[in-house]
Scaffold this active site. Structure first.
Site, short mmCIF file in Angstrom:
data_model
loop_
_atom_site.label_atom_id
_atom_site.label_comp_id
_atom_site.label_asym_id
_atom_site.label_seq_id
_atom_site.Cartn_x
_atom_site.Cartn_y
_atom_site.Cartn_z
N TYR A 76 13.19 -5.27 -14.66
CA TYR A 76 14.12 -6.29 -14.16
C TYR A 76 13.94 -6.16 -12.72
O TYR A 76 13.64 -7.18 -12.11
CB TYR A 76 15.52 -5.54 -14.23
CG TYR A 76 16.52 -6.41 -13.73
CD1 TYR A 76 16.86 -7.66 -14.36
CD2 TYR A 76 17.11 -6.10 -12.46
CE1 TYR A 76 17.87 -8.36 -13.92
CE2 TYR A 76 18.03 -6.77 -12.13
CZ TYR A 76 18.47 -8.31 -12.77
OH TYR A 76 19.53 -8.98 -12.23
N LYS A 80 12.67 -9.82 -10.69
CA LYS A 80 13.22 -10.35 -9.69
C LYS A 80 12.42 -10.36 -8.51
O LYS A 80 12.51 -11.48 -7.56
CB LYS A 80 14.66 -9.63 -9.30
CG LYS A 80 15.58 -9.86 -10.36
CD LYS A 80 15.99 -11.14 -10.38
CE LYS A 80 17.20 -11.61 -11.54
NZ LYS A 80 17.75 -12.75 -11.60
N PRO A 103 22.66 -10.69 -4.77
CA PRO A 103 23.83 -9.77 -5.08
C PRO A 103 23.84 -8.50 -5.43
O PRO A 103 22.73 -8.20 -6.07
CB PRO A 103 24.48 -10.67 -6.02
CG PRO A 103 23.79 -12.08 -6.21
CD PRO A 103 22.40 -11.70 -5.90
N LEU A 105 25.99 -5.44 -7.71
CA LEU A 105 26.88 -5.42 -8.90
C LEU A 105 28.02 -6.58 -8.75
O LEU A 105 28.81 -6.42 -8.30
CB LEU A 105 27.32 -4.13 -9.34
CG LEU A 105 28.25 -4.14 -10.82
CD1 LEU A 105 27.27 -4.46 -11.77
CD2 LEU A 105 28.70 -2.83 -10.67
N VAL A 106 27.81 -7.49 -9.77
CA VAL A 106 28.60 -8.78 -9.87
C VAL A 106 29.97 -8.42 -10.91
O VAL A 106 29.62 -8.51 -12.02
CB VAL A 106 28.08 -10.11 -9.88
CG1 VAL A 106 29.20 -11.23 -9.80
CG2 VAL A 106 26.95 -10.32 -9.02
N SER A 118 26.58 -7.06 -16.41
CA SER A 118 27.35 -6.43 -15.11
C SER A 118 28.68 -6.15 -15.66
O SER A 118 29.10 -4.95 -15.09
CB SER A 118 27.38 -7.66 -14.05
OG SER A 118 26.16 -7.82 -13.44
#
Length: 234
Positions: A76, A80, A103, A105-106, A118
């Site tokens: 991951y 990104k 961002p 943790l959303v 998340s």
């Protein structure tokens, strides 16, 4: 015209599609004379860098180390990092104005009944998925504040480069204590273990652009109320 891109890449086999997908959209933007492209990346593209000085807060100059991501099989983070770095490389060559938002943790109220990765972090705390939990730092931002960040970098002519988007830094034990004080009916972890030293990140650059964020309590309450409404906590 402006464009916002958001790609999720969760396994090694989707790294290539994540990068190619980003580049395909950027190429289409050039062909369509788009002025600015806002790419939603992730703090995952910032934080996994073992060479960053210990104890130094990570800012937009820090990139996750691609070789380290691959060696630790953190696909991951690698996806990104690859997608974001390729976006900037394309911008240099094409002259396209690319800005990225990273961002942490959303959390926040859901628009759908399906559980995303998340939100599952918070839901697992409520549903007794852990008897014991590592007392690690959680870096949290509200989804509504992320949306405001996207609008801000979309509209502000001065916006450039990368922007880390984070609001609250809290230890897992403190987060559980806060949740328990507001929602005592749920089955929280009963014990905590201590881990090693953890990294810190800063959204100072985004705040200098005019960004602000709501209280953590508001994010938690609105998140849980939306889970209840969707029947997720039944």
């Amino acid at each position: 015209m402006y464009v916002c891109i958001y790609f999720f890449s969760l396994q090694e086999e989707v790294i290539e599609p994540a990068v190619k997908g980003t580049l395909n959209v950027l190429k289409a933007c050039v062909e369509s004379n788009v002025k600015r492209v806002v790419v939603v990346s992730s703090v995952a593209a910032v934080s996994l860098n073992p060479r960053w000085p210990v104890g130094q807060i990570k800012d937009e100059a820090c990139w996750s180390d691609k070789e380290y991501c691959a060696a630790t099989k953190n696909w991951y983070c690698l996806s990104k990092t690859e997608a974001e770095s390729e976006a900037f490389e394309f911008a240099k060559k094409s002259g396209l104005d690319v800005v990225t938002v990273c961002p942490t943790l959303v959390l926040g109220p859901l628009l759908q009944s399906a559980i995303n990765a998340s939100s599952k972090v918070l839901i697992n705390l409520l549903k007794g998925e852990y008897d014991s939990l590592e007392n690690k730092i959680r870096k949290i931002v509200d989804v509504r504040d992320v949306a405001q960040a996207l609008l801000l970098v979309y509209e502000k002519p001065a916006a450039e480069g990368r922007y880390i988007c984070t609001a609250h830094t809290i230890k897992a034990r403190d987060l559980v204590d806060k949740l328990r004080s507001m929602f005592p009916q749920y089955n929280y972890p009963k014990s905590f273990t201590e881990g090693g030293e953890e990294d810190m990140v800063s959204s100072e650059k985004l705040q200098r652009l005019g960004w602000s964020y709501r209280p953590l309590e508001e994010t938690l309450v609105d998140s849980i109320e939306s889970y209840k409404k969707a029947g997720i906590l039944d």
